[in-house]
Every structure is written in structure tokens, then in C-alpha cells.
Design an enzyme around this catalytic site. Structure first.
Site, short mmCIF file in Angstrom:
data_model
loop_
_atom_site.label_atom_id
_atom_site.label_comp_id
_atom_site.label_asym_id
_atom_site.label_seq_id
_atom_site.Cartn_x
_atom_site.Cartn_y
_atom_site.Cartn_z
N CYS A 91 -71.80 70.32 -5.00
CA CYS A 91 -73.11 71.17 -5.07
C CYS A 91 -73.74 70.67 -3.66
CB CYS A 91 -73.72 70.55 -6.07
SG CYS A 91 -74.51 69.08 -6.22
N LYS A 110 -72.85 62.94 -18.52
CA LYS A 110 -74.12 63.30 -17.43
C LYS A 110 -74.77 64.48 -18.18
CE LYS A 110 -74.92 65.21 -12.70
NZ LYS A 110 -74.65 65.38 -11.54
N LYS A 152 -75.99 59.16 -17.63
CA LYS A 152 -77.04 59.58 -16.59
C LYS A 152 -77.86 60.48 -17.22
CE LYS A 152 -77.33 61.94 -12.14
NZ LYS A 152 -76.66 62.55 -11.29
N ARG A 209 -82.56 66.90 -5.94
CA ARG A 209 -82.14 68.17 -5.34
C ARG A 209 -82.81 68.39 -4.27
NH1 ARG A 209 -80.95 71.08 -11.17
NH2 ARG A 209 -79.51 69.35 -11.83
#
Ligand code: PBG
Length: 327
Positions: A121, A194, A247, A204
Site C-alpha cells: 500500500c 488485522k 491489530k 496513513r
């Protein structure tokens, strides 16, 4: 004779309390996340994460030196490349940012565990964790590139690779490609459970990895689910994960607890960016006491069953728990 029960006796003073304390956070429990960028002399503070920086490799090495001195065992590295493309080629490039960082860090700090987050990502122009076709994130095509990325990190010096993409079958493919290339000692710490969480927002910003369209709900897990987490963890262990991760951490203590009672592998928990930023913001405003809240929340994560805790507070925690006489 009836004796009045007096549990307060063991809480009388700090010496008594620390003698009977069941859970204590120590430096060896902690992993420190670091963000690496191209360039020299760069140390950009992340606006939504005060105290967290994007570092060029020269400054990264200084940071790792600090970490090594503090008694923390390892760091987890996230790369921020200069250029992104559809297939995230920066993730598996020979001269990729993480590859360069790993080579230098391994040379200077052979005794620090270098963990490389494995995902696309940060490297894809669309910001998704895999290959996108007609608006869909493809699984098997993505896994191929993710395994290739993991191999490249192992080759560059990673002690542990940590796939965070949540594609099906990635652990199997990573273990296979590592073994075929004689990286049998490279461990896999899988982000197994996750969740698709809103607590990743500040990360992010830090990693510049917000998806351009849609969200990650077709690959990250639905937060209403427990059984799905146990299933994902079971699959990852079968596929060869050495360490499994839950997570985020704070809102998922039940999942950490269930995982640690059911499975007999080390459990990692990632106290994510949003957890860090919330505590930072509230303490910045003077609404809570940062140090005691961080020790309390981190102890709770360990008490729930985490053996390894990834936290942006790792360096501060070492100072604080040492001062507080907790180790
Ligand atoms: C990459 C990755 C993310 C985090 C760790 N690895 C972001 C995401 O899935 O969007 C989040 C860490 C944090 O919030 O601190 N896939």
C-alpha cells in the site's frame, strides 16, 4: 474463627505492590516502528503523530542506535518511496527504500532485530495493499508480489518479515519462497487478525498510504468478529507463521486474550497510530497524564496475553518503566 479478609494488606506500599504485581512491561516486550524516506538529513515530524518522524537512512541509523542502547530488541520498518506505481514495484526493487535501509542497518547493528513490514500500500499509486483490476483487489496476483517483496527484504538483511496485507495464502507463499532461497532462518510475523480499523488514520498520513478509492474492508477484518480472527490465526500458523499478530490492540484486548489462550505461538499486538495520537492529543491538552496512561494501557495489552507489543511509545516507555522502578 472467622477472619476478615483484607486484600488491602498487599497494597500497603509500593514495595509490597511491586512484589505481588503479576504483569510488568519490560523493554524486551517492545518493538519500535520507524518510517523511512529517500534523501539525506530528513527528519519530518508527522503532523498527526507528534514525536514520530519520517527519517532518511542517515537519521534512521541514529534512531536505531538509540533504540539499541535502550534495551529494546527490535524495530519494524515502513518505507515511503519517492515514486509509486500500479504494481508497487518500489516494494520489491533491489534499490528500494527498505532494501537500502535494511542493508545499512544490518551492517551497523547486527544485534538489533530488523523487522520489515511487507505490504504494497505504501508503494501503489492507488494505495491498496495489492494489485487492483476493475476496482477489485486481486488476491493471488498480489500474493505473488508480496512474496517477492518478502524475499527481497530477507535478502537485504531482515530478520523477520511481517506481512500486513491480509491477502489469503500470503504466509504460505512467503514461507515457500524463503525456504527455496535458503532463508530458512528468516521468521514470519504475520498480521493475522488485522481489523479494518479507523485507528490507522494517522499512520496513513505518516506513510502516505491512504487508498485513493474505496476502503480496505474486502481484505481487512470486520470488527464485529471473533471467530474470524481465530480462523485467520489458525490458518497463518498452519501456513508457517512463527508469530501471529492482533491489530489494533486497545480495542481488541478480547481478541488478544482469546488468541493467547488458544494458540501456543508468541502473540504480538500492534498498538496503532490512532491509539498513540489519542493519548498524545489528550495529554497535550492536559486532560490525562501521558506517562501513567501509557504505562497502564501497555500493561493492559500485555496482561491480555501479548508477548510482543509494537508501539510508537516504545522509547518513552523504556525510560518511564525504568524510572518507575518497574523492571
Ligand atoms: C500497511 C500497514 C498499516 C498499518 C501497519 N501496516 C496501515 C493500513 O493497513 O492501512 C497501520 C499501523 C498504524 O496505524 O499504526 N498495510
Amino acid at each position: 474463627m472467622h477472619i476478615l479478609k483484607r486484600p488491602r494488606r498487599l497494597r500497603l506500599n509500593e514495595q509490597m505492590r511491586s512484589m505481588v504485581r503479576e504483569t510488568v512491561v519490560t523493554p524486551k516486550d517492545l518493538i519500535y516502528p520507524l518510517f523511512v524516506v529517500e534523501g539525506k538529513g530528513i527528519r519530518n515530524e508527522v503532523a498527526s503523530m507528534p514525536g514520530v518522524y519520517q527519517l532518511s537512512i542517515d537519521n534512521l541509523l541514529k534512531e536505531i542506535e538509540d533504540v539499541a542502547k535502550s534495551g529494546i530488541n527490535g524495530v519494524i520498518l515502513f518505507g515511503i518511496p519517492d515514486n509509486k506505481d500500479e504494481r508497487g514495484t518500489g516494494a520489491y526493487a533491489e534499490d528500494g527504500i527498505i532494501q537500502k535501509a535494511l542493508r545499512e542497518a544490518k551492517k551497523e547493528f547486527p544485534n538489533i532485530l530488523l523487522i520489515a513490514d511487507v505490504c504494497l500500500c505504501e508503494y501503489t499509486s492507488h494505495g491498496h495493499c495489492g494489485i487492483v483490476q476493475n476496482g477489485k483487489v486481486l488476491n493471488d496476483e498480489s500474493v505473488e508480489l508480496i512474496a517477492k517483496t518478502a524475499l527481497s527484504y530477507a535478502h537485504s538483511g531482515a530478520d523477520i518479515v511481517a506481512p500486513s496485507d491480509m491477502m489469503d495464502g500470503r504466509v504460505y507463499s512467503i514461507r515457500k519462497i524463503l525456504d527455496q532461497n535458503n532463508y530458512t532462518d528468516t521468521a514470519i510475523m504475520a498480521y493475522s487478525a488485522k481489523y479494518a480499523s479507523s485507528f490507522y488514520g494517522p499512520f496513513r498520513d505518516a506513510a502516505n498510504s491512504t487508498p485513493l478509492f474505496g476502503d480496505r474492508k474486502s481484505y481487512q477484518m470486520d470488527y464485529g468478529n471473533v471467530n474470524e480472527a481465530l480462523k485467520e490465526i489458525e490458518i497463518d500458523i498452519e501456513e508457517g507463521a512463527d508469530i501471529v499478530m492482533v491489530k489494533p490492540a486497545l480495542s481488541y484486548l478480547d481478541i488478544i486474550n482469546r488468541a493467547s489462550s488458544k494458540f501456543h505461538v508468541p502473540i504480538a499486538a500492534y498498538s496503532v497510530s490512532g491509539e498513540y495520537s489519542m493519548i498524545k492529543a489528550a495529554s497535550h491538552n492536559g486532560w490525562i497524564d501521558e506517562k501513567s496512561v501509557v504505562i497502564e494501557t501497555t500493561t493492559a495489552i500485555k496482561r491480555a496475553g501479548a508477548d510482543i507489543i509494537i508501539t510508537y511509545y516504545a522509547k518513552d516507555l523504556v525510560k518511564w518503566v525504568t524510572q518507575a522502578g518497574c523492571v
